[in-house]
Design a protein around this motif. Sequence first.
Motif, PDB file in Angstrom:
ATOM      1  N   ILE A  95       0.830  -1.202   0.000  1.00 45.89           N
ATOM      2  CA  ILE A  95       0.000   0.000   0.000  1.00 45.89           C
ATOM      3  C   ILE A  95       0.865   1.253   0.000  1.00 45.89           C
ATOM      4  N   GLU A  96       0.325   2.320  -0.551  1.00 41.96           N
ATOM      5  CA  GLU A  96       1.036   3.603  -0.564  1.00 41.96           C
ATOM      6  C   GLU A  96       1.065   4.187   0.850  1.00 41.96           C
ATOM      7  N   LYS A  97       1.989   5.089   1.068  1.00 35.69           N
ATOM      8  CA  LYS A  97       2.203   5.668   2.400  1.00 35.69           C
ATOM      9  C   LYS A  97       0.957   6.315   2.976  1.00 35.69           C
ATOM     10  N   ASP A  98       0.104   6.878   2.111  1.00 37.46           N
ATOM     11  CA  ASP A  98      -1.094   7.583   2.580  1.00 37.46           C
ATOM     12  C   ASP A  98      -2.368   6.756   2.435  1.00 37.46           C
ATOM     13  N   HIS A  99      -2.241   5.462   2.262  1.00 37.46           N
ATOM     14  CA  HIS A  99      -3.418   4.604   2.046  1.00 37.46           C
ATOM     15  C   HIS A  99      -4.406   4.691   3.213  1.00 37.46           C
ATOM     16  N   ILE A 100      -3.953   4.388   4.414  1.00 36.03           N
ATOM     17  CA  ILE A 100      -4.848   4.411   5.581  1.00 36.03           C
ATOM     18  C   ILE A 100      -5.315   5.837   5.870  1.00 36.03           C
ATOM     19  N   GLU A 101      -4.423   6.791   5.760  1.00 33.22           N
ATOM     20  CA  GLU A 101      -4.789   8.188   6.014  1.00 33.22           C
ATOM     21  C   GLU A 101      -5.903   8.642   5.070  1.00 33.22           C
ATOM     22  N   THR A 102      -5.809   8.276   3.803  1.00 34.10           N
ATOM     23  CA  THR A 102      -6.825   8.650   2.814  1.00 34.10           C
ATOM     24  C   THR A 102      -8.182   8.066   3.179  1.00 34.10           C
ATOM     25  N   LEU A 103      -8.212   6.788   3.555  1.00 32.93           N
ATOM     26  CA  LEU A 103      -9.472   6.136   3.896  1.00 32.93           C
ATOM     27  C   LEU A 103     -10.068   6.691   5.190  1.00 32.93           C
ATOM     28  N   VAL A 104      -9.210   6.965   6.165  1.00 28.72           N
ATOM     29  CA  VAL A 104      -9.690   7.515   7.439  1.00 28.72           C
ATOM     30  C   VAL A 104     -10.239   8.932   7.249  1.00 28.72           C
ATOM     31  N   GLU A 105      -9.599   9.727   6.422  1.00 32.24           N
ATOM     32  CA  GLU A 105     -10.107  11.072   6.126  1.00 32.24           C
ATOM     33  C   GLU A 105     -11.516  10.994   5.536  1.00 32.24           C
ATOM     34  N   ASP A 106     -11.741  10.003   4.677  1.00 33.27           N
ATOM     35  CA  ASP A 106     -13.075   9.817   4.095  1.00 33.27           C
ATOM     36  C   ASP A 106     -14.102   9.471   5.177  1.00 33.27           C
ATOM     37  N   VAL A 107     -13.683   8.691   6.166  1.00 32.99           N
ATOM     38  CA  VAL A 107     -14.573   8.355   7.287  1.00 32.99           C
ATOM     39  C   VAL A 107     -15.011   9.620   8.004  1.00 32.99           C
ATOM     40  N   TYR A 108     -14.057  10.499   8.319  1.00 27.97           N
ATOM     41  CA  TYR A 108     -14.367  11.735   9.045  1.00 27.97           C
ATOM     42  C   TYR A 108     -15.231  12.680   8.228  1.00 27.97           C
ATOM     43  N   ILE A 109     -14.983  12.746   6.922  1.00 24.87           N
ATOM     44  CA  ILE A 109     -15.714  13.679   6.074  1.00 24.87           C
ATOM     45  C   ILE A 109     -17.132  13.184   5.772  1.00 24.87           C
ATOM     46  N   TYR A 110     -17.241  11.902   5.410  1.00 23.13           N
ATOM     47  CA  TYR A 110     -18.520  11.394   4.891  1.00 23.13           C
ATOM     48  C   TYR A 110     -19.300  10.545   5.891  1.00 23.13           C
ATOM     49  N   LYS A 111     -18.676  10.193   7.018  1.00 28.31           N
ATOM     50  CA  LYS A 111     -19.339   9.416   8.079  1.00 28.31           C
ATOM     51  C   LYS A 111     -19.902   8.095   7.550  1.00 28.31           C
ATOM     52  N   SER A 112     -19.223   7.495   6.597  1.00 28.18           N
ATOM     53  CA  SER A 112     -19.724   6.269   5.968  1.00 28.18           C
ATOM     54  C   SER A 112     -19.347   5.033   6.776  1.00 28.18           C
ATOM     55  N   ASP A 113     -20.194   4.006   6.670  1.00 25.87           N
ATOM     56  CA  ASP A 113     -19.910   2.721   7.316  1.00 25.87           C
ATOM     57  C   ASP A 113     -18.774   1.995   6.617  1.00 25.87           C
ATOM     58  N   VAL A 114     -18.677   2.195   5.297  1.00 27.98           N
ATOM     59  CA  VAL A 114     -17.655   1.520   4.488  1.00 27.98           C
ATOM     60  C   VAL A 114     -17.009   2.519   3.535  1.00 27.98           C
ATOM     61  N   ILE A 115     -15.691   2.466   3.471  1.00 31.65           N
ATOM     62  CA  ILE A 115     -14.946   3.224   2.458  1.00 31.65           C
ATOM     63  C   ILE A 115     -14.351   2.209   1.495  1.00 31.65           C
ATOM     64  N   VAL A 116     -14.575   2.421   0.196  1.00 30.33           N
ATOM     65  CA  VAL A 116     -14.018   1.537  -0.828  1.00 30.33           C
ATOM     66  C   VAL A 116     -12.810   2.227  -1.450  1.00 30.33           C
ATOM     67  N   GLY A 117     -11.620   1.700  -1.168  1.00 30.91           N
ATOM     68  CA  GLY A 117     -10.408   2.298  -1.715  1.00 30.91           C
ATOM     69  C   GLY A 117     -10.232   1.956  -3.185  1.00 30.91           C
ATOM     70  N   ASN A 118      -9.345   2.700  -3.834  1.00 31.72           N
ATOM     71  CA  ASN A 118      -9.060   2.439  -5.247  1.00 31.72           C
ATOM     72  C   ASN A 118      -7.674   1.815  -5.384  1.00 31.72           C
ATOM     73  N   TYR A 119      -7.429   1.157  -6.502  1.00 33.23           N
ATOM     74  CA  TYR A 119      -6.209   0.361  -6.636  1.00 33.23           C
ATOM     75  C   TYR A 119      -5.660   0.382  -8.060  1.00 33.23           C
TER      76      TYR A 119
END
Length: 343
Positions: A95-119
């Motif tokens: 994974i890229e260095k910001d993989h988890i950070e990117t997904l967690v930021e989406d959690v805070y912004i969108y309050k979603s139950d699931v974040i689907v990352g891209n690859y």
Amino acid sequence: MKELISIIVPIYNAEKYLKRCLDSILNQSYQNIEIILINDGSTDRCDEICEQYSKQYSQIKYLKNSNQGVSESRNIGIEIASGSYITFVDSDDYIEKDHIETLVEDVYIYKSDVIVGNYRMKNEKNINIANGNNYNYKNIIFPNNESKLKLLQEFNNGKVSCYVWRLLVKREKLDKFDKNIKFWEDKLFYIKLLLNINSIYFEKKITYNYFRNNESCTMKKSNVIGKIQDIIKVNNEILEILKCNGITAQNLESDISKKNLEAILYFILKIYEYNVEDKHELKLLLESGEMKNFLLKINKNTLNNSQKVKYFLIKSSNTFLIYLYYIVKAKCKNKIKEMIEKK
């Protein structure tokens, strides 16, 4: 306070890539993580590598499993995970260095139950061969199960891929994997998950590197009959789950089944391509009650010409006809390849 993220890594004979995988996780810009390594009876140096890393890094938990399969490894990881969100990384990926950070930021912004990352998909030489497509969705909120139907249909059509390692999931929304399903367990897991969540967000930024190597391609040649049987099991379970959740639509059962019909013929042809497995076993499977019941779920009036041919070949249970179809298809494929190379 930052959310604790549990990263589950199922491991089996991946010594060639394991250090790269673990280093990419340890190097994350988002550091409030726990890393759960589940070694599923590897016969190479994976145990030695995991022991070394777990002693060196306090955020790593290391457990051993006795060759129970990737689903059970993931289940063990889920059971001991402490994080409020859980994600998965396959041991030959990174994974890229910001993989988890990117997904967690989406959690805070969108309050979603699931974040689907891209690859992106990489080959053995670590060269990019394809990028994932996170479709046209951004943030989707589901007021009820009926509202999930469109996404379920797009998922069935292949527009939304079912790779589990793409997901960051809220802990309480996560169900266990079916350990009795060895193939297509991700697809069944995805359906169950979609029916258990209220919202989902699709991230466009590519932060996961899916590694397609020769070893994993070779593994796909094993137990092809078992894979076909699992496709039928998954098909039946999905239809039952949708029915129990009150999700219905015209030809929904048929649409899901005919998509899996194509997958079944694909693997039947692989038996001839790989020259593996007893053709008598294939004949028994084609004539079995489970195959006949599967075909009954398909509305023949909705099939296109290509699907009608595939339906007929499987329904006929005629392995000689299927072999002829394989030969003709292989020759056409080779001829097209020759024409392209000449240009």
